[in-house]
Design a protein around this motif. Sequence first.
Motif, PDB file in Angstrom:
ATOM      1  N   LEU A 110       0.886  -1.259  -0.020  1.00 49.00           N
ATOM      2  CA  LEU A 110      -0.270  -0.137  -0.111  1.00 49.00           C
ATOM      3  C   LEU A 110       0.829   1.141  -0.125  1.00 49.00           C
ATOM      4  CD1 LEU A 110      -2.701   1.180  -0.119  1.00 49.00           C
ATOM      5  CD2 LEU A 110      -2.724   0.907   2.649  1.00 49.00           C
ATOM      6  N   ALA A 111       2.076   1.150   0.882  1.00 46.68           N
ATOM      7  CA  ALA A 111       2.743   2.334   0.793  1.00 46.68           C
ATOM      8  C   ALA A 111       3.350   2.461  -0.499  1.00 46.68           C
ATOM      9  CB  ALA A 111       4.071   2.088   1.773  1.00 46.68           C
ATOM     10  N   LEU A 112       3.877   1.344  -1.221  1.00 44.14           N
ATOM     11  CA  LEU A 112       4.319   1.713  -2.483  1.00 44.14           C
ATOM     12  C   LEU A 112       3.354   2.315  -3.544  1.00 44.14           C
ATOM     13  CD1 LEU A 112       6.584   0.999  -4.634  1.00 44.14           C
ATOM     14  CD2 LEU A 112       5.637  -1.206  -4.915  1.00 44.14           C
ATOM     15  N   ARG A 113       2.040   1.909  -3.335  1.00 46.11           N
ATOM     16  CA  ARG A 113       1.183   2.663  -4.131  1.00 46.11           C
ATOM     17  C   ARG A 113       0.926   4.126  -3.998  1.00 46.11           C
ATOM     18  NH1 ARG A 113      -4.120  -0.699  -3.128  1.00 46.11           N
ATOM     19  NH2 ARG A 113      -5.034   0.833  -4.621  1.00 46.11           N
ATOM     20  N   THR A 114       1.616   4.577  -3.080  1.00 45.35           N
ATOM     21  CA  THR A 114       1.459   6.250  -3.026  1.00 45.35           C
ATOM     22  C   THR A 114       2.876   6.763  -3.784  1.00 45.35           C
ATOM     23  OG1 THR A 114       3.097   6.156  -1.027  1.00 45.35           O
ATOM     24  CG2 THR A 114       0.586   5.797  -0.560  1.00 45.35           C
ATOM     25  N   VAL A 115       3.659   5.874  -4.381  1.00 50.80           N
ATOM     26  CA  VAL A 115       4.917   6.603  -4.898  1.00 50.80           C
ATOM     27  C   VAL A 115       4.416   6.332  -6.345  1.00 50.80           C
ATOM     28  CG1 VAL A 115       7.119   6.135  -5.548  1.00 50.80           C
ATOM     29  CG2 VAL A 115       6.399   5.298  -3.078  1.00 50.80           C
TER      30      VAL A 115
END
Length: 424
Positions: free
Chosen positions: A287-292
């Motif tokens: 999910l954190a990766l999807r914010t990049v």
Amino acid sequence: MERIIEEIREDLSRRIAATADRLADRTLAEDPAYAALLGRAELRERIHHNLRQSVEGLVLGVRGLPVELADARATGTVRAEQGLPLASLLRTYRRGGRLVWQALTEAVAAHDPEALPRLLPAAAVLWDVLDQLTDAVADAYRRTEAARSDRDRERRAALLDALLDGAGPPDGPAVSEAAAQLGLPERGRFAVVVLGSGSSGSSGSSGGSRGSADPGGPGRPGTEPAPSGLRVLWRIRADGETGLVELGHHPLDSVRELLGPLGARAGVSPVVETPGHLARARWLAALALRTVPASGGPCTALLDERLPTALVASQAELAGRLRQVVLGPVLALPAEDRRVLLNTLGTWLTCQGSTTYAAQRLYCHRNTVSNRLRRLEQLTGRTLSDPAHVVELALAHAAVLQRAAGEPAAAGPKPAGRAPRRGG
């Protein structure tokens, strides 16, 4: 030559037996690896067999016949499976070869000293036989070791999958067993890293080796610590590359040092304290990766630093609704107008609501920024002096950016009706 060997066969046999005794004692005294693996009787019997095999190989070599290597290969296979170092195995073989020649020359000298010159051609044959035997041993050892390493990697990959995919209840026996076999403590400080597609990768090729489990640092699935001192287990699969980080006493932010050399887009989960929570951590890291942004270059995103954006990313349907309800009138504008207003809003948010700083970043006059923001307020029915409205605009802006990152070729949203003005 064959006749001489036949004449001294009985004496040579006795000397070979005595040589086996001496070599077994020396090996056990000087090589802890052998001492930990074999008792004297078993080692002596094995050495005796190998020495006899060398003599038989010499006889075959003198006749021009091929040397039988099956037994040497079997020895290499067994010792590799037992974990005996290859150096120890080859050292004993070479010592045995020298001692065979010594026993042979002593036996010939005792039988007929004048026959010694006729023995010299046998030296080249014996060394060739010994080379063939040691080569066969080493080749079988390396093949077995490689196969065992592959099995170990596959087993570790399966264990890592059990933790990252959630093989059962967080406190269940499957999780505990997988953690124990991977050398992870029952309680500690762990985080999960998920790398974006197209990243250079941690192991230079997981998993994966790629496709396997790499318990190492950014170099490659060994147990060497990463440059930052963190221990990492990398897993590379078709759906991406994931790292399980055992933080120890290091802060979570030290993961940035770990990932820096990779030039990767990466998402990092919050810290979890038990292996049973690693599956959830993996989901949070993804999910954190999807914010990049996919086109934004290397970036390490810690989830706890991007919670609002992650909230939008986790709810695709609501994110779409948010875009339309809050920013629909802006998205309905012609492309250039839309780009200018959205860029101004994003810059103003980044500058913590400072019109002056936003103007500096946008290379325009402060009044220009103010005029754009007023137009944005008129179109959206939100005012930037209301904290609740600012939150809505910030989340809607994040939703727009995430859609742009996920659908770079998509056309702009269909025009939406102007949202009713709320508040002042």
